[in-house]
Design a protein around this motif. Structure first.
Motif, short mmCIF file in Angstrom:
data_model
loop_
_atom_site.label_atom_id
_atom_site.label_comp_id
_atom_site.label_asym_id
_atom_site.label_seq_id
_atom_site.Cartn_x
_atom_site.Cartn_y
_atom_site.Cartn_z
N PRO A 90 0.80 -1.23 0.00
CA PRO A 90 0.00 0.00 0.00
C PRO A 90 0.83 1.27 0.00
O PRO A 90 0.37 2.31 -0.39
CB PRO A 90 -0.83 -0.12 1.29
N TRP A 91 2.07 1.20 0.47
CA TRP A 91 2.91 2.40 0.52
C TRP A 91 3.92 2.37 -0.61
O TRP A 91 4.56 1.37 -0.84
CB TRP A 91 3.62 2.49 1.86
N ASN A 290 0.36 7.34 -0.04
CA ASN A 290 -0.74 6.39 0.05
C ASN A 290 -1.64 6.61 -1.15
O ASN A 290 -2.26 7.67 -1.29
CB ASN A 290 -1.51 6.62 1.36
N GLN A 291 -1.72 5.62 -2.02
CA GLN A 291 -2.47 5.76 -3.27
C GLN A 291 -3.95 6.03 -3.02
O GLN A 291 -4.59 6.78 -3.78
CB GLN A 291 -2.28 4.51 -4.13
N GLN A 292 -4.50 5.44 -1.97
CA GLN A 292 -5.91 5.64 -1.70
C GLN A 292 -6.17 7.11 -1.32
O GLN A 292 -7.15 7.72 -1.77
CB GLN A 292 -6.37 4.72 -0.56
N VAL A 293 -5.30 7.69 -0.49
CA VAL A 293 -5.46 9.10 -0.09
C VAL A 293 -5.26 10.01 -1.29
O VAL A 293 -5.96 11.03 -1.44
CB VAL A 293 -4.49 9.45 1.05
N GLN A 295 -6.01 9.35 -4.44
CA GLN A 295 -7.23 9.31 -5.23
C GLN A 295 -8.35 10.12 -4.58
O GLN A 295 -9.11 10.82 -5.26
CB GLN A 295 -7.67 7.86 -5.42
N GLN A 296 -8.43 10.06 -3.26
CA GLN A 296 -9.44 10.85 -2.55
C GLN A 296 -9.17 12.35 -2.73
O GLN A 296 -10.11 13.13 -2.94
CB GLN A 296 -9.43 10.49 -1.06
N HIS A 327 3.50 13.46 -2.39
CA HIS A 327 2.04 13.33 -2.53
C HIS A 327 1.52 14.30 -3.59
O HIS A 327 0.69 13.93 -4.44
CB HIS A 327 1.41 13.62 -1.17
N GLN A 334 -2.00 12.34 -11.52
CA GLN A 334 -3.26 11.61 -11.65
C GLN A 334 -4.44 12.53 -11.99
O GLN A 334 -5.42 12.07 -12.59
CB GLN A 334 -3.55 10.84 -10.36
#
Length: 446
Positions: A90-91, A290-293, A295-296, A327, A334
């Motif tokens: 995840p990281w 963190n890829q999820q953060v 995208q958010q 980040h 993206q």
């Protein structure tokens, strides 16, 4: 103690005015500048041209590729993983920028790392005990050269340029103290007395070093009628937490004023809140992403701008001013993949005025190379493009960039890629006399 800017000194000759940085990446930078304060008249500047040399500066281990800055990998760390490669966990891999602090050669072996400012090690500011000498540098010899160059009738500007242009932050600090000890007068006051015009502005700002130079520019940005907004943007945004601490402490020590309160008095409404966020000095500096953060954040930025009626300025500022450099690089990559416009294009269409210029400064730094090299090369050109040279902008952008010599080498290479000629040649075409020689000497030393 020498090296501190004196708030009682008269203003230096400023340029024609101040303004924004212009349209987003890929478009031509705006060259309109408004008059925001009392400005002096710089020396006349007829065209001048000398065949430029090939830029060859670069220490071992800092590669250059077609003008692109490739930061050195972390000390004893893994090689950086390019963006776009899915992480195995995840990281993502640690960001290679900024590099781990490396002590100045003359103080190697001391406990702890030296503080860092503008990407380089600097002498520890007060209340730390100042350095009195440096191994391999004869400050007494240079101090005597300056004394002779300013003694009697007339001033030997060439000798002053030859002494000051090659020095790094540590050498400049020791020279300043040594000169004051030998002569009984600060180096800054000597330069102000003996020089004039833009060559005075250049050598005085150079003599202050990285930290004191930025403090001097901050004081100038908030002094007198009107606020020099571009100075506030370039000095206060995108800084590390350590740098912000030094700026706030140094400003209080030198000028007896709180930097947050001073800046607050110069701004209003949402722009004031934006700079309060920056001045808090609590930016995330984790080398991991963190890829999820990410995208958010991309979706939050879109919903705060094009995805709603009106713009949620604070949500956008909250993300761009608090996230780590790695980040923000990932967001800049993206965002256009998800929404078909770049991050800077979104900001340019949704914001206006000083807030737009400030957020564009951050966005342009995260786009392209991701380390601000492309942005800084374009900003140097913006200071010289159009009718009339914005001398003060050109000077402080060159001097502030030159302290980090590997990065400045990358900026010069990128400038040539973007604008078709060397930075040296461009500066020669915009300046003349000793003013020209001072800036060219600083450029050539890197």
């Amino acid at each position: 103690m020498y090296g501190y800017p004196n708030s009682n000194q008269p203003n230096y000759p400023p340029p024609q005015g101040y303004g924004g940085y212009g349209p987003p990446q890929g478009a031509t930078y705006d060259q309109s500048y408004g008059s925001t304060g009392p400005y002096g008249n710089p020396p006349s500047q007829p065209p001048y041209g000398v065949p430029p040399p090939t830029n060859t500066y670069g220490p071992p281990g800092v590669p250059y590729q077609s003008g692109q800055y490739i930061p050195p990998p972390p000390h004893n760390g893994p090689s950086p993983q390019p963006y776009g490669v899915p992480p195995s966990q995840p990281w993502a891999a640690p960001s290679p920028y900024p590099p781990s602090p490396i002590p100045h050669p003359s103080v190697a072996g001391t406990t702890g790392a030296n503080p860092r400012f503008l990407g380089v090690n600097i002498p520890s500011p007060p209340p730390a005990v100042p350095l009195s000498n440096l191994q391999g540098y004869n400050a007494q010899f240079d101090a005597e050269r300056i004394r002779k160059a300013t003694k009697g009738f007339g001033t030997d500007e060439k000798s002053l340029i030859d002494v000051l242009a090659p020095l790094d932050a540590f050498q400049m600090d020791v020279l300043s103290r040594t000169y004051e000890q030998m002569v009984g007068k600060s180096l800054r006051k000597t330069l102000e007395k003996e020089l004039s015009g833009w060559v005075e502005y250049t050598l005085v700002l150079l003599s202050l070093g990285p930290l004191h130079g930025d403090l001097h520019l901050l004081e100038r940005a908030c002094k007198g009628a009107g606020t020099h907004e571009d100075l506030l943007t370039e000095i206060l945004l995108g800084r590390t937490n350590e740098e912000m601490f030094f700026l706030k402490e140094g400003f209080r020590r030198l000028y007896g004023k709180d930097l947050i309160s001073t800046v607050k008095g110069e701004l209003s409404m949402q722009t004031e809140r934006m700079f309060n966020m920056a001045l808090s000095g609590t930016k995330d500096e984790s080398p991991y992403i963190n890829q999820q953060v990410i995208q958010q954040d991309v979706e939050t930025l879109y919903r705060a701008g094009p995805g709603r009626i009106g713009t949620d300025e604070i949500s956008v500022c909250g993300i761009l001013l608090s996230r780590s450099d790695a980040h923000l690089q990932a967001i800049a990559q993206q965002f256009p993949q998800r929404h078909r416009v770049s991050l800077s294009q979104m900001i340019h269409s949704e914001f206006s005025g000083h807030m737009r210029d400030s957020l564009l400064y951050i966005a342009h730094g995260a786009e392209a190379d991701g380390h601000g090299v492309n942005r800084d090369a374009n900003m140097l050109e913006a200071a010289m493009a159009g009718v009339g040279t914005k001398d003060e902008r050109m000077i402080y952008r060159i001097i502030r960039a030159h302290w980090n010599r590997p990065r400045f080498g990358a900026i010069k290479n990128q400038y040539q890629v973007l604008h078709g000629r060397t930075l040296r040649h461009r500066v020669e075409s915009e300046t003349t006399g000793k003013y020209e020689k001072a800036l060219v000497a600083i450029i050539d030393m890197n």
